[in-house]
Design a protein around this motif. Structure first.
Motif, PDB file in Angstrom:
ATOM      1  N   VAL A 132       0.835  -1.200   0.000  1.00 29.47           N
ATOM      2  CA  VAL A 132       0.000   0.000   0.000  1.00 29.47           C
ATOM      3  C   VAL A 132       0.872   1.253   0.000  1.00 29.47           C
ATOM      4  O   VAL A 132       0.549   2.245  -0.662  1.00 29.47           O
ATOM      5  CB  VAL A 132      -0.977  -0.007   1.194  1.00 29.47           C
ATOM      6  CG1 VAL A 132      -1.823   1.271   1.201  1.00 29.47           C
ATOM      7  CG2 VAL A 132      -1.885  -1.229   1.143  1.00 29.47           C
ATOM      8  N   ASP A 133       1.990   1.228   0.741  1.00 31.01           N
ATOM      9  CA  ASP A 133       2.928   2.358   0.671  1.00 31.01           C
ATOM     10  C   ASP A 133       3.342   2.619  -0.772  1.00 31.01           C
ATOM     11  O   ASP A 133       3.383   3.770  -1.221  1.00 31.01           O
ATOM     12  CB  ASP A 133       4.179   2.051   1.499  1.00 31.01           C
ATOM     13  CG  ASP A 133       3.919   2.018   2.989  1.00 31.01           C
ATOM     14  OD1 ASP A 133       3.285   2.939   3.509  1.00 31.01           O
ATOM     15  OD2 ASP A 133       4.381   1.065   3.639  1.00 31.01           O
ATOM     16  N   SER A 136       0.516   3.936  -2.986  1.00 37.19           N
ATOM     17  CA  SER A 136       0.164   5.297  -2.582  1.00 37.19           C
ATOM     18  C   SER A 136       1.075   6.319  -3.244  1.00 37.19           C
ATOM     19  O   SER A 136       0.686   7.486  -3.418  1.00 37.19           O
ATOM     20  CB  SER A 136       0.250   5.448  -1.063  1.00 37.19           C
ATOM     21  OG  SER A 136      -0.658   4.603  -0.406  1.00 37.19           O
ATOM     22  N   ARG A 141      -4.171   4.384  -9.461  1.00 39.10           N
ATOM     23  CA  ARG A 141      -4.273   2.985  -9.025  1.00 39.10           C
ATOM     24  C   ARG A 141      -5.487   2.343  -9.681  1.00 39.10           C
ATOM     25  O   ARG A 141      -6.587   2.917  -9.647  1.00 39.10           O
ATOM     26  CB  ARG A 141      -4.405   2.911  -7.496  1.00 39.10           C
ATOM     27  CG  ARG A 141      -3.117   3.231  -6.749  1.00 39.10           C
ATOM     28  CD  ARG A 141      -3.387   3.894  -5.407  1.00 39.10           C
ATOM     29  NE  ARG A 141      -4.026   5.195  -5.597  1.00 39.10           N
ATOM     30  CZ  ARG A 141      -3.367   6.310  -5.930  1.00 39.10           C
ATOM     31  NH1 ARG A 141      -2.057   6.283  -6.058  1.00 39.10           N
ATOM     32  NH2 ARG A 141      -4.018   7.439  -6.122  1.00 39.10           N
ATOM     33  N   SER A 164       2.273   5.524   3.499  1.00 43.05           N
ATOM     34  CA  SER A 164       0.817   5.414   3.360  1.00 43.05           C
ATOM     35  C   SER A 164       0.091   6.419   4.257  1.00 43.05           C
ATOM     36  O   SER A 164      -0.900   7.028   3.841  1.00 43.05           O
ATOM     37  CB  SER A 164       0.346   3.990   3.659  1.00 43.05           C
ATOM     38  OG  SER A 164       0.728   3.579   4.949  1.00 43.05           O
ATOM     39  N   ARG A 167       0.459   9.839   2.461  1.00 43.33           N
ATOM     40  CA  ARG A 167      -0.069  10.059   1.114  1.00 43.33           C
ATOM     41  C   ARG A 167      -1.542   9.686   0.957  1.00 43.33           C
ATOM     42  O   ARG A 167      -2.232  10.234   0.091  1.00 43.33           O
ATOM     43  CB  ARG A 167       0.774   9.260   0.094  1.00 43.33           C
ATOM     44  CG  ARG A 167       2.212   9.760  -0.012  1.00 43.33           C
ATOM     45  CD  ARG A 167       2.980   9.071  -1.127  1.00 43.33           C
ATOM     46  NE  ARG A 167       4.284   9.697  -1.316  1.00 43.33           N
ATOM     47  CZ  ARG A 167       5.429   9.213  -0.858  1.00 43.33           C
ATOM     48  NH1 ARG A 167       5.446   8.050  -0.179  1.00 43.33           N
ATOM     49  NH2 ARG A 167       6.568   9.845  -1.056  1.00 43.33           N
ATOM     50  N   LEU A 168      -2.032   8.759   1.763  1.00 46.61           N
ATOM     51  CA  LEU A 168      -3.389   8.256   1.539  1.00 46.61           C
ATOM     52  C   LEU A 168      -4.474   9.294   1.808  1.00 46.61           C
ATOM     53  O   LEU A 168      -5.547   9.229   1.211  1.00 46.61           O
ATOM     54  CB  LEU A 168      -3.652   7.012   2.394  1.00 46.61           C
ATOM     55  CG  LEU A 168      -3.154   5.686   1.848  1.00 46.61           C
ATOM     56  CD1 LEU A 168      -3.490   4.559   2.818  1.00 46.61           C
ATOM     57  CD2 LEU A 168      -3.746   5.384   0.474  1.00 46.61           C
ATOM     58  N   ILE A 171      -5.685  10.892  -1.110  1.00 48.06           N
ATOM     59  CA  ILE A 171      -6.265   9.949  -2.068  1.00 48.06           C
ATOM     60  C   ILE A 171      -7.664   9.510  -1.624  1.00 48.06           C
ATOM     61  O   ILE A 171      -8.615   9.538  -2.403  1.00 48.06           O
ATOM     62  CB  ILE A 171      -5.352   8.716  -2.228  1.00 48.06           C
ATOM     63  CG1 ILE A 171      -3.992   9.135  -2.789  1.00 48.06           C
ATOM     64  CG2 ILE A 171      -6.000   7.671  -3.127  1.00 48.06           C
ATOM     65  CD1 ILE A 171      -2.937   8.041  -2.735  1.00 48.06           C
ATOM     66  N   VAL A 177      -8.532   6.981   5.766  1.00 50.06           N
ATOM     67  CA  VAL A 177      -7.178   6.533   6.085  1.00 50.06           C
ATOM     68  C   VAL A 177      -7.066   6.219   7.571  1.00 50.06           C
ATOM     69  O   VAL A 177      -6.382   5.263   7.969  1.00 50.06           O
ATOM     70  CB  VAL A 177      -6.113   7.558   5.636  1.00 50.06           C
ATOM     71  CG1 VAL A 177      -6.124   8.814   6.467  1.00 50.06           C
ATOM     72  CG2 VAL A 177      -4.718   6.933   5.723  1.00 50.06           C
ATOM     73  N   LEU A 197      -9.571   4.715  -3.381  1.00 53.15           N
ATOM     74  CA  LEU A 197      -8.216   4.164  -3.361  1.00 53.15           C
ATOM     75  C   LEU A 197      -7.799   3.724  -4.754  1.00 53.15           C
ATOM     76  O   LEU A 197      -6.627   3.845  -5.131  1.00 53.15           O
ATOM     77  CB  LEU A 197      -8.136   3.000  -2.378  1.00 53.15           C
ATOM     78  CG  LEU A 197      -6.786   2.306  -2.238  1.00 53.15           C
ATOM     79  CD1 LEU A 197      -5.690   3.278  -1.829  1.00 53.15           C
ATOM     80  CD2 LEU A 197      -6.868   1.150  -1.236  1.00 53.15           C
TER      81      LEU A 197
END
Length: 280
Positions: A132-133, A136, A141, A164, A167-168, A171, A177, A197
């Motif tokens: 996920v890191d 992200s 995605r 993550s 940055r998430l 997103i 998050v 996501l």
């Protein structure tokens, strides 16, 4: 000067293919589920620096070999070298070494975000923790219907520290998050699409890769310097906040990661049992 993509040394954990102006980077493992061991963390920034420098490359697809994108950090492969740094009685020297190691891994993931060429992550199967890191840090995605995502570090007594958490939020939003990071829950592709996501979900891995390559080709057909400039201008909106957050979590984990709960998490993982955390 960084070497072009086709002159990279022999890679162990990644494979790079070039089709016209689109590069495809595939996670190879070598651990089960493309788990991320020492070779991955060493090779990832080399690959993305080469793709950034290669004028032929205008867009990149990042995907996993086999059924899964990545099971995340290869704990058995990484923990051996970290053990002295994470000992409960570790003093300033070992903790400084660990801080340096966290920053190295952060920079490896950030090589994706810092690459001037747009990166499309194509995710099938499991995408856990470090996976996920990595996604992200990508620009877009996409997923197949069987994809599952988990910011699982909390379940192994670790504050996620490779990007993550930083940055998430831009997103999926702050609320989502927090839910993902505080529970460590698994999220299927439908839920991932609903919270933003992933942009789109496709019925299977084959269709996913076809569509990811089409999207990359659409990007590559545009003026390359304008595309790169657009990515860099978008990054300027958040890059300072991300950089500050990465520095903060590296310092936090260097100070507080060594714990009895972490040792219990590693032992439980090796023994394939549920951990018993005590807040120590």
């Amino acid at each position: 000067m960084t070497a072009p993509a086709d002159s990279l040394p022999d890679l162990v954990s990644l494979k790079v293919d070039l089709d016209g102006h689109v590069a495809e980077v595939t996670l190879l493992g070598p651990a089960k589920g493309n788990a991320m061991g020492p070779d991955f963390w060493r090779e990832l920034p080399l690959v993305f620096a080469a793709l950034d420098a290669d004028p032929r490359v205008r867009a990149i697809v990042l995907t996993g070999s086999g059924a899964h994108f990545s099971y995340g950090l290869d704990l058995p492969a990484m923990m051996g070298g970290w053990a002295p740094m994470l000992a409960g009685d570790a003093l300033a020297g070992p903790r400084t070494d660990f801080h340096r190691e966290v920053r190295r891994l952060q920079e490896s993931v950030s090589s994706i975000a810092e690459c001037r060429k747009p990166v499309i992550a194509a995710v099938s199967g499991w995408c856990i923790g470090g996976g996920v890191d990595v996604i992200s840090a990508a620009d877009v995605r996409l997923a197949s219907a069987d994809a599952k995502f988990s910011v699982r570090e909390v379940k192994v007594a670790i504050v996620a520290d490779l990007g993550s958490l930083q940055r998430l939020a831009t997103i999926v939003g702050e609320g989502h998050v927090r839910e993902l990071a505080l529970t460590g829950k698994d999220v299927d592709a439908a839920r991932a699409e609903k919270i933003g996501l992933v942009n789109d979900v496709y019925p299977d891995q084959e269709t996913l890769l076809v569509e990811a390559r089409k999207l990359a080709a659409d990007i590559a057909a545009n003026p390359p310097l304008v595309v790169q400039g657009t990515k860099q201008v978008l990054a300027a909106n958040t890059e300072r906040q991300v950089a500050e957050g990465l520095r903060y979590v590296a310092a936090w984990n260097s100070a507080f990661l060594p714990s009895k709960d972490l040792a219990e998490a590693v032992q439980a993982f090796m023994e394939r049992r549920a951990p018993e955390f005590k807040g120590e």
